[in-house]
Design an enzyme around this catalytic site. Sequence first.
Site, PDB file in Angstrom:
ATOM      1  N   SER A 121      -1.984  -0.611  -1.094  1.00  0.00           N
ATOM      2  CA  SER A 121      -1.296   0.630  -1.441  1.00  0.00           C
ATOM      3  C   SER A 121       0.073   0.410  -2.063  1.00  0.00           C
ATOM      4  CB  SER A 121      -1.146   1.521  -0.197  1.00  0.00           C
ATOM      5  OG  SER A 121      -0.164   0.997   0.673  1.00  0.00           O
ATOM      6  N   LYS A 159       5.656   1.339   3.281  1.00  0.00           N
ATOM      7  CA  LYS A 159       5.606   2.333   2.206  1.00  0.00           C
ATOM      8  C   LYS A 159       7.022   2.542   1.661  1.00  0.00           C
ATOM      9  CE  LYS A 159       1.217   3.727   2.523  1.00  0.00           C
ATOM     10  NZ  LYS A 159       0.771   2.605   3.372  1.00  0.00           N
TER      11      LYS A 159
END
Length: 210
Positions: A121, A159
Site C-alpha cells: 500500500s 501509512k
Amino acid sequence: MPSLEDLVVLARVLEADVEKLVYLAVPTESDARRELKQAQAAGGKEGERQAVRLRQLLAARREARRRKALELLRPVPSLRRVPFAGDVAAGPPKLAIEQPGEYTDVLDAAVDYALVVRGDSMVGAGIEDGDTVWVRRDEAAKHGDTVVALIDGEEITVKHLVEENGHWLLRANNPYKDYPDIPLGPRDEIIGVVKWVVKAPGPPPVRPVK
C-alpha cells in the site's frame, strides 16, 4: 468479578499475563459480546450486573492486547542498536508485531526501532514489501508524515498521516490500487514516525528460455 485495575494487580501478583486471565474468564471476544447483548436485553439488576462484568472483561482484553503490542517497541539503552519489532502491515491493518528476536545497527541515532514492511500500500512512497523502516517513537507527527499507527489498540499499520477538513486519517500511497482511507478514532494512536527506509534486495532478472 475483578475490574480492569484489579486484573492488572492480580497478574503482577501471580506473575501471569493479563491477557491469559481475561481469556480464562471469557473464551472468545465474540462470545462475550453476544452475552453482553443478551444481558442488556434482559435488563433488571442481574442483567446490568452481568453487562458491567462483561464490559470490564472486554476492556481488559483490549488493554492487554495494547500493552502486548506497545511493550515490544521499547527502546534499548544504546541509541545505535535498535530492536527489530516484527512486521508492519503496508496494506489493511492487521495484528503484525512479533516478539523481537534480534537487533540492528543504524546510522541515525535518532531512531528507536525497526520494522519490516509487509504489503504494497506504500509503494508510491518508495516503501515496498520486505523493506525495513527505521522509526522515531517520540517525535510529534504532522500532516504528510509517514507514520506507524496502532489501530483500535491492537492492529499496526504504516501509512501517510493526513489532515482533511479538520479530521485526521491514514492514507495509503499506491498508484495501482485503491486502498480506502482509515479515519483516526479515539482509540487509535500514532506510535512512531518513519525516518528512513532500508531497501530489500530485489529478485534476480528472469532470462528468456532459449
